[in-house]
Scaffold this motif. Structure first.
Motif, PDB file in Angstrom:
ATOM      1  N   THR A  47      67.756   7.742  91.817  1.00 37.34           N
ATOM      2  CA  THR A  47      66.543   7.847  91.027  1.00 37.34           C
ATOM      3  C   THR A  47      66.481   6.602  90.149  1.00 37.34           C
ATOM      4  O   THR A  47      67.394   6.340  89.367  1.00 37.34           O
ATOM      5  N   ALA A  48      65.428   5.808  90.316  1.00 34.17           N
ATOM      6  CA  ALA A  48      65.256   4.570  89.548  1.00 34.17           C
ATOM      7  C   ALA A  48      63.785   4.179  89.623  1.00 34.17           C
ATOM      8  O   ALA A  48      63.056   4.649  90.497  1.00 34.17           O
ATOM      9  N   ASP A  49      63.370   3.321  88.703  1.00 33.19           N
ATOM     10  CA  ASP A  49      62.003   2.798  88.817  1.00 33.19           C
ATOM     11  C   ASP A  49      61.857   1.981  90.100  1.00 33.19           C
ATOM     12  O   ASP A  49      60.841   2.065  90.791  1.00 33.19           O
ATOM     13  N   ARG A  58      62.102  -0.425  84.421  1.00 37.47           N
ATOM     14  CA  ARG A  58      63.160  -0.408  83.403  1.00 37.47           C
ATOM     15  C   ARG A  58      64.520  -0.093  84.001  1.00 37.47           C
ATOM     16  O   ARG A  58      65.540  -0.438  83.429  1.00 37.47           O
ATOM     17  N   THR A  59      64.540   0.588  85.164  1.00 41.88           N
ATOM     18  CA  THR A  59      65.792   0.881  85.856  1.00 41.88           C
ATOM     19  C   THR A  59      65.692   0.359  87.282  1.00 41.88           C
ATOM     20  O   THR A  59      64.686   0.583  87.968  1.00 41.88           O
ATOM     21  N   VAL A  60      66.737  -0.350  87.708  1.00 43.87           N
ATOM     22  CA  VAL A  60      66.746  -0.949  89.037  1.00 43.87           C
ATOM     23  C   VAL A  60      68.091  -0.656  89.696  1.00 43.87           C
ATOM     24  O   VAL A  60      69.143  -0.878  89.095  1.00 43.87           O
ATOM     25  N   ALA A  61      68.039  -0.157  90.924  1.00 50.51           N
ATOM     26  CA  ALA A  61      69.243   0.109  91.710  1.00 50.51           C
ATOM     27  C   ALA A  61      69.386  -0.970  92.784  1.00 50.51           C
ATOM     28  O   ALA A  61      68.463  -1.183  93.572  1.00 50.51           O
ATOM     29  N   PHE A  62      70.532  -1.653  92.765  1.00 47.37           N
ATOM     30  CA  PHE A  62      70.823  -2.720  93.730  1.00 47.37           C
ATOM     31  C   PHE A  62      71.926  -2.290  94.690  1.00 47.37           C
ATOM     32  O   PHE A  62      72.910  -1.687  94.256  1.00 47.37           O
ATOM     33  N   PRO A  63      71.825  -2.696  95.955  1.00 45.18           N
ATOM     34  CA  PRO A  63      72.985  -2.606  96.847  1.00 45.18           C
ATOM     35  C   PRO A  63      73.817  -3.888  96.679  1.00 45.18           C
ATOM     36  O   PRO A  63      73.429  -4.790  95.924  1.00 45.18           O
ATOM     37  N   ASP A  84      62.983   8.445  95.554  1.00 43.27           N
ATOM     38  CA  ASP A  84      62.811   8.874  94.167  1.00 43.27           C
ATOM     39  C   ASP A  84      62.742   7.642  93.266  1.00 43.27           C
ATOM     40  O   ASP A  84      63.600   7.415  92.407  1.00 43.27           O
ATOM     41  N   ALA A  85      61.739   6.823  93.532  1.00 40.79           N
ATOM     42  CA  ALA A  85      61.515   5.566  92.821  1.00 40.79           C
ATOM     43  C   ALA A  85      60.025   5.255  92.910  1.00 40.79           C
ATOM     44  O   ALA A  85      59.312   5.857  93.716  1.00 40.79           O
ATOM     45  N   ARG A  86      59.579   4.332  92.085  1.00 40.03           N
ATOM     46  CA  ARG A  86      58.165   3.921  92.172  1.00 40.03           C
ATOM     47  C   ARG A  86      57.984   2.788  93.175  1.00 40.03           C
ATOM     48  O   ARG A  86      56.958   2.690  93.836  1.00 40.03           O
ATOM     49  N   TRP A  87      58.992   1.901  93.230  1.00 47.58           N
ATOM     50  CA  TRP A  87      58.873   0.710  94.070  1.00 47.58           C
ATOM     51  C   TRP A  87      60.160   0.437  94.827  1.00 47.58           C
ATOM     52  O   TRP A  87      61.250   0.792  94.383  1.00 47.58           O
ATOM     53  N   VAL A  88      59.996  -0.260  95.952  1.00 46.60           N
ATOM     54  CA  VAL A  88      61.112  -0.910  96.633  1.00 46.60           C
ATOM     55  C   VAL A  88      60.894  -2.403  96.468  1.00 46.60           C
ATOM     56  O   VAL A  88      59.795  -2.914  96.719  1.00 46.60           O
TER      57      VAL A  88
END
Length: 169
Positions: A15-17, A114-119, A75-79
């Motif tokens: 879950t992230a923006d 505001r929140t970003v998930a990176f591989p 569960d995010a707004r953008w990729v």
């Protein structure tokens, strides 16, 4: 100041923006993280990627650049799609790998994420050594001015998690 967190697991369940996709230049899906994001995110992501190819990125997204689409069913707004470099023993491509993280944060700022998930970009089939990839990722995120409040590195296995933990400590 940006908080850096580590998580082990499946980035498509985060879950992230914004979720960052280690994309290939075609933007049309592939293996690894790219394929997983397209599969779980559904057809809306592919449709926007096709639109990008038909307009601004006819030859594909250049290595080190980033562009955003909807997140579809994630569960995010953008990729945020970014194309990492293939590792080479003969040529230092570290600047291109760092650019993936910088450009993804720039796009995140433009979106208001505001929140970003990176591989761990380029450390899979593109062959980048995990420890060096972790060092570049963490240093670049720490050194890049951004309004992103939390960067979460979502790492698939113990080896990746441990490499990132060494560089975050």
């Amino acid at each position: 100041m940006t908080t850096i967190r580590l998580a082990q697991g499946d980035i498509t369940r985060e879950t992230a923006d914004a979720v960052v996709n280690a994309a290939n230049s075609s933007l049309l899906g592939g293996g690894g993280v790219d394929g997983a994001i397209h599969r779980r995110g559904g057809p809306a992501i592919l449709a926007e990627c096709r639109d990008l190819r038909a307009s601004r990125y006819g030859k594909g997204l250049p290595t080190g650049q980033a562009v955003a689409t909807t997140a579809g069913n994630l569960d995010a707004r953008w990729v945020i799609h970014t194309v990492g470099p293939v590792w080479s023993a003969d040529e230092d491509r570290s600047d291109l790998l760092a650019s993936c993280y910088r450009e993804s944060l720039r796009v995140a700022d433009e979106l208001g994420a505001r929140t970003v998930a990176f591989p761990a970009i380029s450390t899979g089939v593109y062959g980048w050594p995990m420890d060096d990839g972790a060092r570049i990722a963490v240093e670049t995120v720490r050194d890049t001015p951004t309004s992103v409040e939390e960067v979460r590195f979502v790492l698939f296995d113990d080896r990746a998690y441990e490499a990132f933990a060494r560089h975050c400590g």
